[in-house]
Design an enzyme around this catalytic site. Structure first.
Site, mmCIF file in Angstrom:
data_model
loop_
_atom_site.group_PDB
_atom_site.id
_atom_site.type_symbol
_atom_site.label_atom_id
_atom_site.label_comp_id
_atom_site.label_asym_id
_atom_site.label_seq_id
_atom_site.Cartn_x
_atom_site.Cartn_y
_atom_site.Cartn_z
ATOM 1 N N ASP A 270 -15.695 -8.667 -1.335
ATOM 2 C CA ASP A 270 -16.342 -8.409 -2.619
ATOM 3 C C ASP A 270 -16.849 -6.972 -2.635
ATOM 4 O O ASP A 270 -17.190 -6.418 -1.583
ATOM 5 C CB ASP A 270 -17.508 -9.370 -2.838
ATOM 6 C CG ASP A 270 -17.046 -10.808 -3.063
ATOM 7 O OD1 ASP A 270 -15.904 -10.986 -3.512
ATOM 8 O OD2 ASP A 270 -17.839 -11.729 -2.785
ATOM 9 N N ASP B 28 -12.528 -12.854 -8.738
ATOM 10 C CA ASP B 28 -13.597 -13.645 -9.350
ATOM 11 C C ASP B 28 -13.641 -13.417 -10.856
ATOM 12 O O ASP B 28 -13.799 -14.358 -11.647
ATOM 13 C CB ASP B 28 -14.947 -13.286 -8.739
ATOM 14 C CG ASP B 28 -15.035 -13.597 -7.259
ATOM 15 O OD1 ASP B 28 -14.306 -14.498 -6.803
ATOM 16 O OD2 ASP B 28 -15.821 -12.930 -6.557
#
Length: 205
Positions: free
Chosen positions: A164, A178
């Site tokens: 991330d 995401d």
């Protein structure tokens, strides 16, 4: 046979020929588009699996490329401020689901991602709606992006931590996969509220 009788027989013959032609045209139209009934599938041109595949490939490629760049250029370095303190790029390894949810359930989320991919593949066989193709493509591309991390990244197969890097202020760190999953999910909800089904038909409650 008199002239009157011969003349009187001609309209009937012409009418019979016309009815025969109309019946043939009707059968040809039915064979071309299939039977249409109330509440049944509307005539459709072609499946939208190509659109689904293109959207999924683009979403997956963007996610994969962004993660490669983050690992090479940002991991182990200070965060990059994009919009002051409101948005930063910061490399984080996430063992959980989207937005850092469920960090102790890495294997479970791996299985769920794989199941989502199988379900989308099954739906694609009767996919005739472009909006649904876009929504499912985003969902598929995002699921594949994070599943790739689960399989190939450390600490091990099916237990890999997802990369991330998008870090808004006062919010969880996430990635492009995401974002694709969330956008696809929101679009699916909107299409469902509008009554549009994946096969292109519109249902009314």
């Amino acid at each position: 046979m008199t002239e009157v009788e011969r003349a009187g027989g001609q309209p009937g013959e012409a009418q019979t020929e016309t009815e025969t032609v109309d019946a043939a045209v009707g059968r040809a139209a039915t064979e071309a588009v299939g039977p249409v009934s109330d509440g049944g599938p509307a005539p459709r041109e072609r499946r939208r699996t190509a659109e689904l595949a293109i959207v999924a490939a683009v979403a997956y490629a963007l996610d994969l490329i962004s993660k490669i760049i983050v690992v090479e250029k940002l991991e182990g370095h200070d965060p990059i401020e994009v919009i002051g303190t409101w948005l930063r790029f910061q490399a984080v390894r996430n063992p959980g689901a989207a937005f850092g949810i469920g960090e102790a359930l890495t294997v479970v989320f791996t299985v769920i991602a794989a199941a989502v991919i199988v379900v989308i593949a099954r739906i694609a066989r009767k996919l005739y709606s472009t909006p649904w193709a876009i929504a499912l493509g985003l969902l598929l591309g995002g699921a594949l992006g994070n599943l790739t991390d689960r399989i190939f990244r450390s600490p091990g197969i099916f237990q890999g931590h997802v990369v991330d890097f998008i870090a808004p202020a006062h919010f969880a760190v996430f990635n492009l996969a995401d974002s694709a999953i969330v956008c696809g999910g929101v679009l699916i909800v909107l299409l469902s509220f509008r009554g549009l089904d994946p096969d292109g038909t519109v249902h009314k409650d």
